[in-house]
Design an enzyme around this catalytic site. Sequence first.
Site, PDB file in Angstrom:
ATOM      1  N   ASP A   1      19.456 -11.483 -68.436  1.00 12.71           N
ATOM      2  CA  ASP A   1      18.101 -12.157 -68.444  1.00 12.71           C
ATOM      3  C   ASP A   1      17.819 -12.762 -70.047  1.00 12.71           C
ATOM      4  O   ASP A   1      18.140 -12.593 -71.027  1.00 12.71           O
ATOM      5  CB  ASP A   1      16.982 -11.830 -67.981  1.00 12.71           C
ATOM      6  CG  ASP A   1      15.318 -12.296 -68.158  1.00 12.71           C
ATOM      7  OD1 ASP A   1      16.064 -13.478 -67.003  1.00 12.71           O
ATOM      8  OD2 ASP A   1      15.034 -12.101 -68.442  1.00 12.71           O
TER       9      ASP A   1
ATOM     10  N   GLU B   1      33.982   1.922 -71.440  1.00 10.24           N
ATOM     11  CA  GLU B   1      33.265   3.096 -71.663  1.00 10.24           C
ATOM     12  C   GLU B   1      34.245   3.549 -69.671  1.00 10.24           C
ATOM     13  O   GLU B   1      34.777   4.796 -69.555  1.00 10.24           O
ATOM     14  CB  GLU B   1      32.607   3.737 -72.014  1.00 10.24           C
ATOM     15  CG  GLU B   1      32.426   3.891 -73.573  1.00 10.24           C
ATOM     16  CD  GLU B   1      30.796   4.819 -74.293  1.00 10.24           C
ATOM     17  OE1 GLU B   1      30.274   3.626 -75.032  1.00 10.24           O
ATOM     18  OE2 GLU B   1      30.141   4.874 -72.673  1.00 10.24           O
TER      19      GLU B   1
END
Length: 562
Positions: free
Chosen positions: A217, A267
Amino acid sequence: MTDVLDPAVQPTTTATDETWWRQASVYQIYPRSFADADGDGIGDLRGVTAKVPYLTSLGVEAVWLSPFYPSALADGGYDVDDYRDVDPRLGTLDDFDAMVTALHDTGIRVIVDVVPNHTSDRHEWFREALASPKGSPARDRYVFRDGTGPSGQDAPADWISIFGGPAWTAVGDGQWYLHSFAKEQPDLNWANREVRDDFLTTLRFWSDRGVDGFRIDVAHGLAKDLPAGDLPTWAEVSALPKDGTHPLWDRDEVHEIYAEWRRVFEEYTPARTAVAEAWVPADRRARYASAEGLGQAFNFDLLEADFDAGSFRTIIEFNLGLAEQSGSSTTWVFSNHDVVRHATRYALPPRSGDAEHAPTTEKQGSAWLLAGGSQDDLDRDLGLRRARAATLLELALPGSAYLYQGEELGLHEVGDIPDSDRQDPAYFRNPGVDVGRDGCRVPIPWTREGSSFGFGPDGAHLPQPAWFADSSVEAEDTDPDSTLNLYRAALRLRRTLQSEEHLEWLETGRDDVLAFRRPNGWTSVTVFGDEPYRLPRGELLLASAPVADGVLTGVGTAWLRP
């Protein structure tokens, strides 16, 4: 409507686990208005879980959940109290885990909203900041400034918030805090290392729980650079160029933040993905979508466009070019939780008398709401025909398609909500100027009858109109020509037809007709005007409007293959 795909055929796609997002169909769920399992009038996570069979039958590849975090709902959940928990009214973390499992078990991926520009004023950090002296580490997590005047009694500047009214609020000791949106949404200071590290923790928290991606956002608002002395006036700020040096928006250094986020995404296997909500000049959108950054950015150009063949083609060409520049894929959007639904925008009267079917715009939709939002002002049939045609075109394009809950039912905007029932802060802060976004957030109808048309057992938090009955899932489920079944057929077909992210424009001989072919021969033809159009040769797969003897009636889209 024609659908020649055998339902027994399992959809296939060219995407790998790492690239699923590039051409995915993503269904936005506004949780408070989707399905209510516990009967309190507010949608919840168990309601989403209960509707997984519906989402599976719809054929979407991912869902994006608007905020479900603890919140006072000063801005529909975008005022977040705790980024690593679930609002008790919507459920628990266990409910979240069960929902993710249920979605993943059917092959649907999960994207969650992250709101990094601001917290709520109930966040533990902000409560600590208010209880701490100026100059303290607690206040440095936010954007605090001394007021002007002998005792700091006046705001640091005359800035205006996005929702109207002042963008600075006093805390009683001569200092003021910045809030780009509502006063309940204090802006974070992203120059603070603790803020950056905490959001990395949040990204890992949800990724560890199985989330596949994030919608960011106000992605262009995090980095700020306010001068140490007197602040410029709002007129001066508003006149500054949006070239990466603006003090509040789209600063170049925001991409340093997202480079750190990318390292967190990598990751995981597959890598987590993200899409930026970045209202920036089009030529600056690519950096948000880069492989070193968030990976994808919303383009809202079709959402804002006239229903016009020339406008659509220009926008499509431009955004495919941007996607190639960034190495990403583009996104296509017609409706979401912030705008008037596109069936209604396309149903409004012409803006002028110089054309029989002059186009409409999002601004015109807002003006219609402000005038009272009467359904009598709409050509509902025309609006729905245009919306169906536009969506079928959207789903044929290279890139990902973002769909908003209820658009698959052909829902119109609810324009005549009583003032006493409104919830959006934009309405309260801009009386007479903005009636807010509640009209697209009304809980969607599942059944023809009931206190909330099947949304929940005991009413809904926003009033639903009587005409929802005929647009409910129950009403449309068995109708082969319904908008719901058009979406089901299109989404199922789309997964079998996707190919390389390119298209070839085809000559149509008419200015109001667009046609293009994907590399595998899949062809889409859209008629924007009223006159029928003879389709090119090929096997008709699907159409949003009647086709007779190879002729598509006006205002419609058809898919064909050799």
